[in-house]
Design an enzyme around this catalytic site. Structure first.
Site, short mmCIF file in Angstrom:
data_model
loop_
_atom_site.label_atom_id
_atom_site.label_comp_id
_atom_site.label_asym_id
_atom_site.label_seq_id
_atom_site.Cartn_x
_atom_site.Cartn_y
_atom_site.Cartn_z
N LYS A 52 0.84 -1.21 0.00
CA LYS A 52 0.00 0.00 0.00
C LYS A 52 0.88 1.25 0.00
O LYS A 52 0.59 2.22 -0.72
CB LYS A 52 -0.94 -0.03 1.22
CG LYS A 52 -2.06 -1.04 1.04
CD LYS A 52 -2.83 -1.35 2.30
CE LYS A 52 -3.78 -2.51 2.03
NZ LYS A 52 -4.45 -3.03 3.21
N GLN A 96 -4.69 -1.72 9.38
CA GLN A 96 -4.51 -3.06 8.81
C GLN A 96 -5.03 -4.11 9.79
O GLN A 96 -4.68 -4.11 10.97
CB GLN A 96 -3.02 -3.30 8.51
CG GLN A 96 -2.72 -4.60 7.81
CD GLN A 96 -3.32 -4.67 6.40
OE1 GLN A 96 -3.21 -3.74 5.62
NE2 GLN A 96 -3.96 -5.77 6.08
N ASP A 119 -11.56 2.54 3.62
CA ASP A 119 -11.83 1.10 3.48
C ASP A 119 -13.34 0.84 3.38
O ASP A 119 -13.74 -0.26 3.00
CB ASP A 119 -11.29 0.35 4.71
CG ASP A 119 -10.02 -0.42 4.40
OD1 ASP A 119 -9.76 -0.67 3.21
OD2 ASP A 119 -9.31 -0.77 5.35
#
Ligand code: NDP
Length: 281
Positions: A52, A96, A119
């Site tokens: 990422k 994460q 997200d």
């Protein structure tokens, strides 16, 4: 033989467009920023986080990395999220998963500002998606929708069968297809006659997490197959949830694994971050 829906090529094209948009924003004095928070030493998570970060750098997004020890307390993590929520340089926050067991994941995800939730996991954004007014769409299902569009698949009036009902893939992708006027069947481990249901589908979206459990012979001739599954078989080989070789003989278009949905997920994360910066989050 089915056409291959090439996720790598579609992702590269969209990342090119994102880089142009980032330049345009920078010319106006806005640098899109994504905060990536990793707690602990999970090897797979470390790989995802570094992918990422690199993807951000490649398109010119500011990547604000927070690598915290596994001993980080829930309060310390919530305090960091509070600071990131208020930080004007940051337009997207990604924590994460999985988090260490002593931290309540739901509490942490709920603490992220819904306007920086790139997200798309915050209940506010989940609710907005269900009513068809999304702020951020979750990245993997969003990637699936972009691939269908790029492949020229019109969903209105089509039978879509989604296999897998997780909150991160199956459920949101089902709502996104419904929003595009498909008739959606959402299957799971308790579904009876799965082969028959898959056999009805004009579009099959597989998100199960079991190697090649959807058999090629189940696929209706001419159907489109999107395989979200990523399953490691043996030391190095990755396969999807669909029996690829046999399904390719019947489908009109299919995504490979690897090189299908996988590259789209991070691409849509970059896209959401830039959209957030454009809104002035
Ligand atoms: P989950 O394990 O959270 O969900 C799996 C779903 O599949 C559940 O709804 C489960 O049903 C259903 N299921 C399991 N076994 C069967 C069966 N025999 N028949 C029908 N349904 C079944 O997985 P995720 O949604 O997180 O991930 C799915 C796959 O997608 C995985 O391979 C994952 O690695 C991959 N993935 C890929 C991403 C990418 O970027 N390409 C991103 C995210 C995931 P039930 O609810 O009844 O238990």
């Amino acid at each position: 033989m089915a056409n291959i829906i090439d996720g790598k090529a579609i992702a590269a094209k969209i990342r090119g467009e994102i880089a142009v948009e980032v330049n345009r924003l920078e010319a106006k004095g806005i640098k899109p920023g994504l905060a990536v928070v990793l707690v602990g030493e999970d090897p797979a998570s470390k790989v995802y986080v570094s992918m990422k970060e690199k993807a951000c750098q490649d398109v010119g997004i500011f990547s604000d990395e927070h690598k915290l020890p596994a001993t980080t307390s829930e309060k310390e993590l919530l305090d960091l999220i509070d600071r990131l929520n208020k930080d004007e340089r940051i337009h997207g926050i990604l924590v994460q998963l999985p988090l260490p067991k002593h931290i309540d994941t739901e509490k942490v995800l709920d603490a992220i500002s819904p306007f920086k939730d790139v997200d798309g996991f915050h209940p506010y954004n989940v609710g907005r998606l269900v009513v068809g007014k999304p702020v951020f769409q979750p990245c993997t299902p969003y990637g699936v929708m972009v691939m269908l569009k790029e492949a020229g698949v019109e969903l209105a009036g089509k039978e879509v069968v989604v296999v897998g009902r997780s909150n991160i893939v199956g459920k949101p992708v089902a709502f996104m297809c419904l929003q595009q006027n498909a008739t959606v069947t959402l299957c799971h481990s308790r579904t009876k006659n799965l082969a028959e249901k898959v056999g009805m589908a004009d579009v099959v979206i597989a998100a199960v997490g079991q190697p090649e459990m959807i058999k090629g012979a189940w696929i209706k001739p001419g159907a489109v197959v999107i395989d979200v599954g990523v399953n490691r078989v043996g030391e190095k080989k990755l396969v999807g949830d669909v029996e690829y070789a046999a399904a390719s003989e019947r489908a009109s278009a299919i995504t490979p694994v690897p090189g299908g949905v996988g590259p789209m997920t991070i691409t849509m994360l970059l896209y959401n971050t830039v959209e957030s910066a454009k809104r002035g989050a």
